[in-house]
Design a protein around this motif. Sequence first.
Motif, short mmCIF file in Angstrom:
data_model
loop_
_atom_site.label_atom_id
_atom_site.label_comp_id
_atom_site.label_asym_id
_atom_site.label_seq_id
_atom_site.Cartn_x
_atom_site.Cartn_y
_atom_site.Cartn_z
N ALA A 91 0.85 -1.19 0.00
CA ALA A 91 0.00 0.00 0.00
C ALA A 91 0.88 1.24 0.00
N VAL A 92 0.26 2.37 -0.21
CA VAL A 92 0.91 3.65 0.07
C VAL A 92 0.63 3.97 1.54
N TYR A 93 1.67 4.28 2.27
CA TYR A 93 1.55 4.57 3.69
C TYR A 93 1.67 6.09 3.90
N TYR A 94 0.70 6.63 4.62
CA TYR A 94 0.64 8.07 4.84
C TYR A 94 0.85 8.39 6.31
N GLY A 114 0.97 13.55 4.93
CA GLY A 114 2.14 13.54 4.07
C GLY A 114 1.78 13.11 2.67
N GLN A 115 2.78 13.05 1.80
CA GLN A 115 2.53 12.69 0.40
C GLN A 115 2.45 11.19 0.21
N GLY A 116 2.87 10.43 1.19
CA GLY A 116 2.79 8.98 1.12
C GLY A 116 4.09 8.35 0.65
N THR A 117 4.31 7.14 1.09
CA THR A 117 5.46 6.35 0.65
C THR A 117 4.98 4.95 0.32
N GLN A 118 5.45 4.44 -0.81
CA GLN A 118 4.98 3.14 -1.29
C GLN A 118 5.72 2.00 -0.58
N VAL A 119 4.95 1.06 -0.11
CA VAL A 119 5.49 -0.18 0.44
C VAL A 119 4.95 -1.33 -0.41
#
Length: 123
Positions: A91-94, A114-119
């Motif tokens: 998922a994208v984690y925000y 935040g803009q999110g980070t992909q996991v």
Amino acid sequence: QVQLVESGGGLVQAGGSLRLSCAASGVTFSKYVMGWFRQALGKEREFVVSINWSGTKYYGGSDSARFTISRDNAKNTVYLQMNSLKPEDTAVYYCVAKMGDWRRSMAYEYNYWGQGTQVTVSS
């Protein structure tokens, strides 16, 4: 101006671990509830965990055994340690922030994102 900047996402094999970080600026960090949501492709945003200024955590119904939130008020940073990762954790984690009650799990209750980070967890 409030800014939340996530880092630490990436590709990991099932069973592996990742630690996400979120650096906050423009806020009196120690006064804010911090938290994490995630959104998988085609699904709604899902609450993961929150933490208040003194370190009390709220997991709601999420998988607390594998995910651990922590914060360093001196560094204006919140972390999400994720262990035993599964493909369904992809998922994208925000990173999120709010004031007031930390026992909140609805996306609309969090003012800052935040803009999110992909996991991505591969099987």
